[in-house]
Scaffold this motif. Structure first.
Motif, mmCIF file in Angstrom:
data_model
loop_
_atom_site.group_PDB
_atom_site.id
_atom_site.type_symbol
_atom_site.label_atom_id
_atom_site.label_comp_id
_atom_site.label_asym_id
_atom_site.label_seq_id
_atom_site.Cartn_x
_atom_site.Cartn_y
_atom_site.Cartn_z
ATOM 1 N N LEU A 8 16.119 4.637 -96.563
ATOM 2 C CA LEU A 8 15.235 5.586 -96.015
ATOM 3 C C LEU A 8 15.955 6.550 -95.124
ATOM 4 C CD1 LEU A 8 12.054 6.466 -96.146
ATOM 5 C CD2 LEU A 8 11.953 5.442 -94.051
ATOM 6 N N ASP A 9 15.819 7.960 -95.259
ATOM 7 C CA ASP A 9 16.567 8.988 -94.258
ATOM 8 C C ASP A 9 15.857 8.812 -92.934
ATOM 9 O OD1 ASP A 9 14.928 11.070 -94.764
ATOM 10 O OD2 ASP A 9 15.791 11.560 -96.496
ATOM 11 N N ALA A 10 16.421 9.663 -92.066
ATOM 12 C CA ALA A 10 15.694 9.717 -90.965
ATOM 13 C C ALA A 10 14.659 10.608 -90.817
ATOM 14 C CB ALA A 10 16.630 10.519 -89.927
ATOM 15 N N GLU A 11 14.514 11.826 -91.588
ATOM 16 C CA GLU A 11 13.583 12.504 -91.820
ATOM 17 C C GLU A 11 12.082 11.864 -92.635
ATOM 18 O OE1 GLU A 11 11.493 16.201 -91.008
ATOM 19 O OE2 GLU A 11 13.641 15.620 -90.281
ATOM 20 N N ALA A 12 12.295 11.370 -93.416
ATOM 21 C CA ALA A 12 11.626 10.546 -94.237
ATOM 22 C C ALA A 12 10.734 9.446 -93.047
ATOM 23 C CB ALA A 12 12.079 9.793 -95.345
ATOM 24 N N GLY A 58 18.660 11.579 -82.796
ATOM 25 C CA GLY A 58 19.974 11.288 -82.142
ATOM 26 C C GLY A 58 20.457 9.812 -82.365
ATOM 27 N N ALA A 59 19.555 8.908 -82.257
ATOM 28 C CA ALA A 59 19.501 7.626 -82.603
ATOM 29 C C ALA A 59 19.924 7.297 -83.858
ATOM 30 C CB ALA A 59 18.237 6.717 -82.326
ATOM 31 N N ALA A 60 19.219 7.997 -85.013
ATOM 32 C CA ALA A 60 19.690 7.919 -86.302
ATOM 33 C C ALA A 60 21.111 8.292 -86.454
ATOM 34 C CB ALA A 60 18.479 8.535 -87.057
ATOM 35 N N ALA A 61 21.706 9.334 -85.961
ATOM 36 C CA ALA A 61 22.943 10.039 -86.129
ATOM 37 C C ALA A 61 23.991 8.738 -85.576
ATOM 38 C CB ALA A 61 23.022 11.324 -85.324
ATOM 39 N N LEU A 62 23.551 8.162 -84.437
ATOM 40 C CA LEU A 62 24.347 7.193 -83.924
ATOM 41 C C LEU A 62 24.593 5.926 -85.065
ATOM 42 C CD1 LEU A 62 26.390 6.224 -81.818
ATOM 43 C CD2 LEU A 62 24.245 5.130 -80.572
ATOM 44 N N ILE A 63 23.426 5.574 -85.413
ATOM 45 C CA ILE A 63 23.648 4.444 -86.435
ATOM 46 C C ILE A 63 24.492 4.833 -87.593
ATOM 47 C CG2 ILE A 63 22.155 3.174 -88.173
ATOM 48 C CD1 ILE A 63 19.994 3.082 -85.877
#
Length: 262
Positions: free
Chosen positions: A214-218, A253-258
């Protein structure tokens, strides 16, 4: 541990546990003047450090900011580089998260893991509206695939409930989530998962995103089905919109770090 995470995220010993009020408190204090010209990333042992005018960035507790991948270090570097004449921590979600991971999570990863696990016992996607039918259908469309993923990927079967009445989840399901989490005890990854879990109210959404299903936006949209429904019917005032923007910034931001840790 949840209070410790919010305190460290705010960069001080005491803070309001509510992220919105904490952000408002931070905005009341004067931003520090930018004191550096250049931002660089360099290899440091097995990791990568961020340097300001050649000096390694430190956390609020004085620990060197060293990340396991160059891509993750560059996320922090980009936030420092994008600052204007003054440094605004609210525009640096990855940096705040990295500080939290180094100063707090690394010292007790088990406590953070257990906190994420507690969310799974009352996960957002398990609690469904009784009506209206359109909202029930919207929740099912967004949340049923999350439960299907948990069953297929984790071997975890969760029960559904209508309304806010608590439903006891099978111990086997919680155990399966715990087993999955114990394979992710890296402090940076756990800190980021904790942020996504807390913002969405769903450990399952956080883990599904982390797994690349699943992507961050979803994930954000799925977590805000109810809120979006209310906005459509009642509107959104400026203060609520600001809170929502701040939450989304922290989650992205958290999603980008992962993603940068892969």
């Amino acid at each position: 541990m949840r209070e410790l995470l919010t305190d460290l995220e705010a960069g001080r010993q005491l803070s309001d546990p509510d992220p919105v009020r904490r952000a408002q408190n931070q905005m009341k204090s004067a931003a520090a003047r930018r004191f550096y010209k250049t931002v660089t990333v360099e290899r440091e042992g097995d990791g990568f450090s961020v340097l300001l005018d050649g000096r390694v960035v430190k956390t609020p507790s004085g620990n060197a900011v060293i990340l396991p991948t160059e891509k993750a270090a560059r996320l922090v570097a980009e936030e420092f580089d994008s600052q204007g004449d003054r440094i605004d921590p609210l525009t640096m979600p990855v940096t705040r998260l990295v500080n939290t991971a180094i100063d707090g999570v690394a010292a007790d990863t088990q406590a953070v893991l257990e906190d994420i696990l507690r969310f799974s016992s009352s996960d957002l996607v398990c609690y469904r509206a009784e009506s209206p039918d359109a909202l029930v259908a919207r929740q099912a469309e967004a949340w049923d695939p999350v439960l299907d993923w948990a069953r297929a990927a984790l071997g975890a079967r969760f029960f559904l409930a209508e309304g806010v009445m608590h439903v006891e989840q099978p111990r086997e399901a919680i155990g399966a989530v715990g087993l999955h989490l114990r394979q992710r005890e890296d402090a940076f990854r756990l800190a980021a998962l904790h942020v996504i879990t807390a913002i969405t109210g769903s450990a399952l959404l956080a883990l599904m995103f982390e797994a690349g299903a699943l992507d961050a936006e979803a994930a954000w949209n799925a977590a805000h089905v109810d809120e979006d429904w209310n906005i459509e019917h009642w509107g959104l005032d400026a203060e609520a919109a600001a809170r929502r923007t701040a939450r989304k910034r922290d989650m992205i931001g958290a999603a980008a770090l992962i993603e940068a840790l892969h």
